[in-house]
Design an enzyme around this catalytic site. Structure first.
Site, PDB file in Angstrom:
ATOM      1  N   ASP A   1      25.039 -15.457 -18.486  1.00 12.44           N
ATOM      2  CA  ASP A   1      25.008 -16.695 -17.688  1.00 12.44           C
ATOM      3  C   ASP A   1      24.643 -17.894 -18.568  1.00 12.44           C
ATOM      4  OD1 ASP A   1      25.568 -15.403 -15.282  1.00 12.44           O
ATOM      5  OD2 ASP A   1      23.471 -15.109 -14.780  1.00 12.44           O
TER       6      ASP A   1
ATOM      7  N   ASP B   1      21.467 -19.218 -24.206  1.00 15.72           N
ATOM      8  CA  ASP B   1      21.263 -20.606 -23.780  1.00 15.72           C
ATOM      9  C   ASP B   1      19.835 -20.906 -23.368  1.00 15.72           C
ATOM     10  OD1 ASP B   1      21.555 -18.946 -21.454  1.00 15.72           O
ATOM     11  OD2 ASP B   1      21.768 -20.779 -20.261  1.00 15.72           O
TER      12      ASP B   1
ATOM     13  N   ASP C   1      24.215 -13.515 -24.640  1.00 17.55           N
ATOM     14  CA  ASP C   1      23.724 -13.672 -23.276  1.00 17.55           C
ATOM     15  C   ASP C   1      24.958 -13.915 -22.382  1.00 17.55           C
ATOM     16  OD1 ASP C   1      21.822 -14.506 -21.156  1.00 17.55           O
ATOM     17  OD2 ASP C   1      22.710 -16.471 -21.532  1.00 17.55           O
TER      18      ASP C   1
HETATM   19  O1  PGA Z   1      20.991 -14.236 -14.054  1.00 17.31           O
HETATM   20  C1  PGA Z   1      20.082 -14.838 -14.666  1.00 17.31           C
HETATM   21  O2  PGA Z   1      19.120 -15.400 -14.094  1.00 17.31           O
HETATM   22  C2  PGA Z   1      20.112 -14.921 -16.165  1.00 17.31           C
HETATM   23  O3  PGA Z   1      21.226 -14.293 -16.728  1.00 17.31           O
HETATM   24  P1  PGA Z   1      21.430 -14.406 -18.327  1.00 17.31           P
HETATM   25  O4  PGA Z   1      20.319 -13.591 -18.953  1.00 17.31           O
HETATM   26  O5  PGA Z   1      22.796 -13.831 -18.543  1.00 17.31           O
HETATM   27  O6  PGA Z   1      21.341 -15.855 -18.681  1.00 17.31           O
HETATM   28 MG    MG Z   2      21.629 -17.439 -19.954  1.00  8.66          MG
END
Ligand code: PGA
Ligand code: MG
Length: 230
Positions: free
Chosen positions: A16, A176, A14
């Site tokens: 963020d 996360d 992932d």
């Molecule tokens: O931008 C978001 O809300 C989530 O991004 P992610 O899937 O990389 O955690």
């Molecule tokens: Mg994330």
């Protein structure tokens, strides 16, 4: 060592809250966005509620937090305002989490393929990863708009595996949030939850295969062990 694996395993990350600590910039851009309609700024404590399902959901959740109705026309305008601000300030204060690059190099050195599966839109995820020097570490990067579905739908992970030329039986998701762990479960692959991201509950409560507190723990041997168990 490359010969540790008969087929090339794939570790999917992932973005963020897993590879990159983007929260300060997401919150800055969100507050800039909602200030246009006089909404009270969100705080860092709200991050775990706001982040995970992309920009549109983040804006609508900010309105929910402030118990304010959001009509479609305003939502569209605020989406554009967010995108403009976030893009203009990228990479801002966002930083790659400690130990990440060493971990990516360690896994790649053992013949493990690497991919990113993020709900962030491609037009934000790609330049952010470029600017942080991350892109070249990955065979494939898919965003929240790369397919018709996104995490927690299994299709996002399965599509990422397909693009990487991998196999679901040799793929592992690391993230996360509940979206990452649910997507892994829906795709039938093992998962690792990192404890340092933006989950609304402690990582163990997401019920991943394993929790790690740092990328220092993520070794080729651990990846191999998780495949052996699954
Ligand atoms: O931008 C978001 O809300 C989530 O991004 P992610 O899937 O990389 O955690
Ligand atoms: Mg994330």
């Amino acid at each position: 060592m490359t010969e540790a694996f008969l087929t090339n395993p794939l570790v999917i990350f992932d973005l963020d809250g897993t590879l990159v600590d983007t929260a300060p910039d997401l919150m800055d851009s969100l507050n800039h966005t909602i200030s246009a309609v006089g909404l009270e700024p969100v705080t860092f404590d709200d991050v775990t509620y706001l982040v995970g399902q992309g920009v549109k959901v983040m804006i609508s959740r900010a309105f929910e937090l402030r118990k304010t109705h959001l009509d479609d026309e305003t939502a569209a305008k605020l989406f554009d305002r967010f995108m403009e601000h976030y893009r203009a300030h990228m990479p801002g204060k966002s930083t790659v989490y400690p130990g990440t690059i060493a971990c990516l190099e360690r896994l790649a050195g053992a013949g493990i393929q690497l991919a990113v599966c993020t709900n962030k839109l491609e037009e934000l995820a790609f330049p952010l990863m470029d600017q942080l020097g991350l892109t070249s570490h990955f065979q494939v990067i898919t965003g929240g708009d790369s397919f018709a579905v996104r995490k927690p739908d299994a299709g996002h992970i399965l599509g990422t595996i397909e693009r990487a030329g991998g196999e679901a039986s040799k793929a592992l998701m690391i993230g996360d949030s509940i979206n990452d762990i649910l997507a892994a479960k829906n795709a039938g692959i093992p998962s690792i939850a990192v404890s340092f991201g933006y989950s609304h509950v402690p990582a163990a409560e997401l019920e991943p295969t394993l929790v790690i507190d740092s990328f220092d723990e993520l070794t080729p041997a651990l990846v191999e062990k998780l495949f052996a168990q699954s």
